[in-house]
Design an enzyme around this catalytic site. Structure first.
Site, PDB file in Angstrom:
ATOM      1  N   ASP A  61      -7.229   5.085   1.573  1.00 46.98           N
ATOM      2  CA  ASP A  61      -7.435   3.633   1.621  1.00 46.98           C
ATOM      3  C   ASP A  61      -7.217   2.992   0.262  1.00 46.98           C
ATOM      4  O   ASP A  61      -8.158   2.707  -0.489  1.00 46.98           O
ATOM      5  CB  ASP A  61      -8.833   3.288   2.143  1.00 46.98           C
ATOM      6  CG  ASP A  61      -8.884   1.841   2.640  1.00 46.98           C
ATOM      7  OD1 ASP A  61      -8.059   1.027   2.179  1.00 46.98           O
ATOM      8  OD2 ASP A  61      -9.742   1.525   3.483  1.00 46.98           O
ATOM      9  N   ARG A  91     -16.511   6.416   3.262  1.00 51.29           N
ATOM     10  CA  ARG A  91     -15.694   5.978   4.401  1.00 51.29           C
ATOM     11  C   ARG A  91     -14.204   6.008   4.071  1.00 51.29           C
ATOM     12  O   ARG A  91     -13.359   6.033   4.975  1.00 51.29           O
ATOM     13  CB  ARG A  91     -16.098   4.559   4.819  1.00 51.29           C
ATOM     14  CG  ARG A  91     -15.781   3.504   3.788  1.00 51.29           C
ATOM     15  CD  ARG A  91     -16.168   2.090   4.225  1.00 51.29           C
ATOM     16  NE  ARG A  91     -15.889   1.141   3.151  1.00 51.29           N
ATOM     17  CZ  ARG A  91     -16.707   0.897   2.134  1.00 51.29           C
ATOM     18  NH1 ARG A  91     -17.868   1.532   2.068  1.00 51.29           N
ATOM     19  NH2 ARG A  91     -16.388   0.039   1.185  1.00 51.29           N
ATOM     20  N   ASN A  92     -13.874   5.992   2.779  1.00 50.82           N
ATOM     21  CA  ASN A  92     -12.479   6.001   2.348  1.00 50.82           C
ATOM     22  C   ASN A  92     -12.037   7.355   1.811  1.00 50.82           C
ATOM     23  O   ASN A  92     -11.045   7.460   1.086  1.00 50.82           O
ATOM     24  CB  ASN A  92     -12.256   4.924   1.283  1.00 50.82           C
ATOM     25  CG  ASN A  92     -12.375   3.530   1.868  1.00 50.82           C
ATOM     26  OD1 ASN A  92     -12.108   3.323   3.051  1.00 50.82           O
ATOM     27  ND2 ASN A  92     -12.789   2.578   1.056  1.00 50.82           N
ATOM     28  N   ASP A 143     -12.405   0.734  -4.371  1.00 53.27           N
ATOM     29  CA  ASP A 143     -13.114   0.810  -3.091  1.00 53.27           C
ATOM     30  C   ASP A 143     -13.439   2.261  -2.751  1.00 53.27           C
ATOM     31  O   ASP A 143     -13.340   2.678  -1.598  1.00 53.27           O
ATOM     32  CB  ASP A 143     -12.271   0.172  -1.987  1.00 53.27           C
ATOM     33  CG  ASP A 143     -13.095  -0.131  -0.725  1.00 53.27           C
ATOM     34  OD1 ASP A 143     -14.344  -0.091  -0.810  1.00 53.27           O
ATOM     35  OD2 ASP A 143     -12.490  -0.393   0.327  1.00 53.27           O
ATOM     36  N   ILE A 184       0.842  -1.199   0.000  1.00 52.96           N
ATOM     37  CA  ILE A 184       0.000   0.000   0.000  1.00 52.96           C
ATOM     38  C   ILE A 184       0.878   1.250   0.000  1.00 52.96           C
ATOM     39  O   ILE A 184       0.617   2.216  -0.714  1.00 52.96           O
ATOM     40  CB  ILE A 184      -0.938  -0.007   1.224  1.00 52.96           C
ATOM     41  CG1 ILE A 184      -1.966  -1.149   1.105  1.00 52.96           C
ATOM     42  CG2 ILE A 184      -1.662   1.332   1.362  1.00 52.96           C
ATOM     43  CD1 ILE A 184      -2.809  -1.345   2.343  1.00 52.96           C
TER      44      ILE A 184
END
Length: 330
Positions: A157, A143-144, A139, A63
């Protein structure tokens, strides 16, 4: 110059004379030059890969390697990685207001439409940048997205992010969980992810923002969501949502991915809406066009109209003077 100290934490990043020098995550003493300084970036990658200890390769390191490539005001900035700890930790810039969905629920009804458009514009600008770099997020959801003290929204994220060879290509995966409520039907059915499937997700984020953090499809099961979408169902317009924004949602939710707008065109649409406040006065659930009734009994109040005109004028001034509306508060 941007310097992050390393030493016992195993990582630092410096910028010197436009060159990014990074002490590697994997415990050797050599420094590595940004691949962009190589004539052939693939050569830099091959040299770097030969010296990596496979035991150090973790999801956090992967990541970090993705995030470290990004530098955009609407994409979260990687400050560093702590490798000499368990678990490995990723350090990002501090975002005071946390995740967008939680922030909106805590401030339900407190923002004007023009401010929400500023947030949405920032998200679209960040996704335009990622799309131009041939990255598929996979995604994208409220929320991200993280929010700072100035209401600037930044994409975060990247655990599911993948690079594709060309913008028209698709990334195909065989397994793993899929965030069904935010995922395009072709990605659910065939596990094929493109920038166009991210656009579908953006439409859901747009719905989340305009509903102040409501859960998409409420308490439906994932199977009910999948079946309903296949039959042509789309989320209804949130209360008092401008018609133009709901139409943008529907455009993002076109079944044929080639019929969906690009992130660049979404950004342009939001810029245009900020310059045309009259369009924002027409809501999905209004019986007719309130602009036509302005100043008459039962019409939109002059105070509200002037307030929206003033806010939009300020937004237009920013757009014309600084390369686009900021991703945060206007």
């Amino acid at each position: 110059p941007n310097t992050i100290k390393g030493g016992s934490y195993g990582y630092y990043r410096q910028r010197r004379n436009n060159f990014a020098v990074t002490t590697p995550l994997f415990g050797t003493s050599r420094s590595y030059v940004d691949p962009h300084t190589y004539e052939d970036p693939n050569q830099a990658i091959r040299e770097f890969a030969r010296e990596i200890d496979a035991s150090y390769i973790t999801i956090e390191a992967i990541i970090a390697s993705i995030m470290g490539q990004f530098e955009h005001p609407n994409v979260i900035f990687l400050q560093g990685v702590v490798t000499r700890s368990n678990p490995v930790m990723i350090i990002t810039e501090y975002m005071e207001n946390g995740s967008l969905d939680t922030f909106l629920r805590a401030n339900d009804g407190k923002f004007q439409t023009i401010q929400l458009i500023g947030m949405l514009r920032g998200i679209a600008a960040g996704m335009t940048y990622l799309s131009d770099m041939n990255y598929v997020h996979r995604d994208l959801a409220a929320r991200n997205v993280l929010v700072n003290s100035l209401l600037v929204c930044k994409i975060a994220d990247f655990g599911l992010s993948r690079e594709i060879e060309n913008a028209s290509d698709a990334y195909t995966t065989r397994g793993g969980k899929i965030p069904v409520r935010w995922t395009a039907p072709e990605a659910i059915a065939f596990r094929k992810f493109t920038s166009a499937s991210d656009v579908w997700s953006y439409g859901v984020v747009l719905w989340e923002v305009m509903s102040f953090g409501e859960r998409p499809y409420w308490n439906w099961s994932n199977q009910d969501v999948i079946k309903s979408i296949e039959k042509g169902y789309r989320l209804p317009a949130p209360m008092d949502c401008p018609e133009a924004l709901y139409q943008l949602m529907l455009d993002c939710w076109q079944k044929q991915r080639t019929h969906r707008p690009t992130f660049a065109s979404i950004t342009q649409t939001l810029d245009n809406l900020a310059r045309q406040p009259q369009v924002l006065l027409t809501t999905r659930n209004s019986p007719d066009n309130p602009v036509a009734r302005m100043g008459t009994a039962g019409g939109v109040s002059d105070d509200l109209t002037q307030e929206m005109l003033a806010a939009a004028a300020a937004a237009a001034a920013v757009v014309s003077g600084g390369g686009g509306m900021p991703g945060g508060m206007l």
